[in-house]
Design a protein around this motif. Structure first.
Motif, short mmCIF file in Angstrom:
data_model
loop_
_atom_site.label_atom_id
_atom_site.label_comp_id
_atom_site.label_asym_id
_atom_site.label_seq_id
_atom_site.Cartn_x
_atom_site.Cartn_y
_atom_site.Cartn_z
N TRP A 64 0.82 -1.21 0.00
CA TRP A 64 0.00 0.00 0.00
C TRP A 64 0.86 1.26 0.00
N PHE A 65 2.01 1.21 0.65
CA PHE A 65 2.95 2.33 0.55
C PHE A 65 3.41 2.49 -0.89
N ASP A 66 3.69 1.37 -1.56
CA ASP A 66 4.13 1.45 -2.96
C ASP A 66 3.06 2.08 -3.84
N ARG A 67 1.79 1.75 -3.60
CA ARG A 67 0.72 2.35 -4.40
C ARG A 67 0.60 3.85 -4.13
N LEU A 68 0.71 4.23 -2.87
CA LEU A 68 0.65 5.66 -2.54
C LEU A 68 1.86 6.40 -3.10
N TYR A 69 3.01 5.76 -3.03
CA TYR A 69 4.24 6.37 -3.55
C TYR A 69 4.15 6.58 -5.07
N ALA A 70 3.45 5.67 -5.74
CA ALA A 70 3.25 5.77 -7.19
C ALA A 70 2.12 6.73 -7.55
N ARG A 71 1.55 7.38 -6.53
CA ARG A 71 0.48 8.37 -6.70
C ARG A 71 -0.76 7.76 -7.35
N ASP A 72 -1.15 6.63 -6.84
CA ASP A 72 -2.38 5.98 -7.29
C ASP A 72 -3.55 6.91 -7.00
N SER A 73 -4.18 7.43 -8.04
CA SER A 73 -5.21 8.45 -7.87
C SER A 73 -6.49 7.89 -7.25
N ALA A 74 -6.60 6.57 -7.20
CA ALA A 74 -7.78 5.96 -6.60
C ALA A 74 -7.73 5.96 -5.08
N LEU A 75 -6.56 6.30 -4.53
CA LEU A 75 -6.38 6.24 -3.08
C LEU A 75 -6.35 7.63 -2.46
N MET A 76 -7.09 7.79 -1.36
CA MET A 76 -7.03 9.01 -0.58
C MET A 76 -6.35 8.71 0.75
N LYS A 77 -7.02 7.99 1.64
CA LYS A 77 -6.43 7.64 2.93
C LYS A 77 -6.47 6.13 3.11
N VAL A 78 -5.31 5.56 3.42
CA VAL A 78 -5.20 4.13 3.72
C VAL A 78 -4.89 3.98 5.20
N LEU A 79 -5.68 3.14 5.88
CA LEU A 79 -5.48 2.88 7.30
C LEU A 79 -4.89 1.49 7.49
N LEU A 80 -3.90 1.40 8.37
CA LEU A 80 -3.30 0.11 8.71
C LEU A 80 -3.81 -0.32 10.10
N THR A 81 -4.09 -1.61 10.23
CA THR A 81 -4.57 -2.15 11.51
C THR A 81 -3.60 -3.22 11.99
N PRO A 82 -2.97 -3.03 13.14
CA PRO A 82 -1.99 -4.00 13.66
C PRO A 82 -2.62 -5.38 13.96
#
Length: 343
Positions: free
Chosen positions: A325-343
């Motif tokens: 998910w970091f890789d997708r955000l780093y690639a500026r995936d326009s479909a993503l706004m906020k991604v939440l991680l759950t431990p």
């Protein structure tokens, strides 16, 4: 405990780390959800200089208290809580003025730089000082509560912008902070709030969240569009949530004489500014940094629906999937706004 460790730039791994020990004035929070901030993504490749490996990132979080220090009052094991991203000392001249965001000894969860290293909330547990801790109402989910840090940043920017009922405003940049600033400006009494961005998906979301109109981002189109809608004068306030030279110049060009430009975005370390326009039109350039006491208002606004965040949460995923998910955000995936991680 499990933690998502930035062990080298652009490489995250699930690691086993010790559960941190408590000081008397601290609580141990079991993290339920933590958002990936744009600053984490900028730090992911080392470009910001504020995520020097090895570091556990993450500062937009909420969870449940699992242990308390001996000096804790007003909180107990099992309480649902969130916390400020900024750890301030409470004793320096700025803290005593209420400007805790400018604390001389300020640290931020999930940041490692030349001055300090402080692990963050991409982990099962995090130690949090009581002075930055807040109770959560029962009607707020942990996922919504993980957005409170960003909501507070937007509210702080608007609080500095000298809003009067009936004012007009322009938000430059329809990312997370821009969309929250849009809602905060509405809550502050603005009659018209325009939003500009390059991304049509984000502009559509801005419309759904109450934008008066969405406008083209190019300077040669944006300024005439704003002047047309404001009888040639410009808007009262611009919240600039991008942080680049071109958008700062456009912000000044869209502001009426005597108006305010509040700068929140800070991608570029330095930008040129149209100095003569700023001086001769008596425009106030106001920087906005982090949060200074806006958490209670942010909690209230989310709880009563004045600000909504559910439509901005793109995905809720396990900590183990953090790398992809970091890789997708780093690639500026326009479909993503906020991604939440759950431990």
């Amino acid at each position: 405990m499990k933690a998502l460790l930035l062990s080298s730039y652009r490489h995250l791994e699930l690691a086993e780390l010790p559960v941190p020990a408590l000081a008397p004035d601290e609580v141990l929070v079991r993290i339920a959800a933590c958002g990936i901030c744009g600053s984490d993504v900028h730090g992911y490749d080392g470009s910001s200089g504020r995520r020097i490996p090895p570091i556990v990132m993450g500062h937009e979080a909420a969870g449940t208290i699992s242990a308390i220090g001996s000096a804790i009052t007003g909180f107990d094991v099992g309480d649902r809580v969130t916390f400020d991203s900024t750890i301030f000392c409470g004793k320096c001249a700025y803290c005593l003025r209420g400007q805790t965001n400018l604390c001389d000894h300020r640290q931020v969860f999930g940041v490692s730089c030349g001055d300090y290293r402080r692990n963050g909330a991409f982990a099962e547990y995090l130690v949090v000082p009581q002075r930055i801790l807040y109770h959560l109402p029962e009607n707020l989910s942990f996922q919504e509560a993980a957005m409170l840090e960003a909501v507070s940043v937007a509210l702080h920017a608007v609080s500095l912008s000298a809003i009067r009922p009936g004012d007009s405003a322009l938000v430059m940049g329809a990312g997370m902070i821009g969309l929250l600033a849009l809602q905060a400006l509405r809550a502050a009494g603005c009659a018209a709030v325009y939003v500009t961005d390059l991304d049509p998906i984000r502009l559509k979301l801005a419309q759904q969240l109450g934008a008066t109109a969405t406008l083209p981002a190019a300077k040669e189109a944006l300024i005439p569009a704003i002047l047309e809608r404001t009888q040639g004068s410009g808007v009262d306030v611009v919240v600039e949530a991008v942080g680049q030279g071109a958008t700062v110049a456009s912000a000044v060009g869209c502001t009426r004489k005597g108006g305010t430009v509040t700068l929140v975005g800070n991608i570029a370390a330095e930008v040129p500014v149209p100095l003569q326009k700023i001086v001769t039109r008596q425009i106030r350039l106001q920087g906005s940094c982090a949060i200074a006491g806006e958490y209670p208002q942010a909690i209230e606004f989310l709880a009563n629906g004045k600000i909504t965040v559910k439509s901005m949460i793109s995905a809720v995923v396990p900590l183990e999937e953090g790398q992809q998910w970091f890789d997708r955000l780093y690639a500026r995936d326009s479909a993503l706004m906020k991604v939440l991680l759950t431990p």
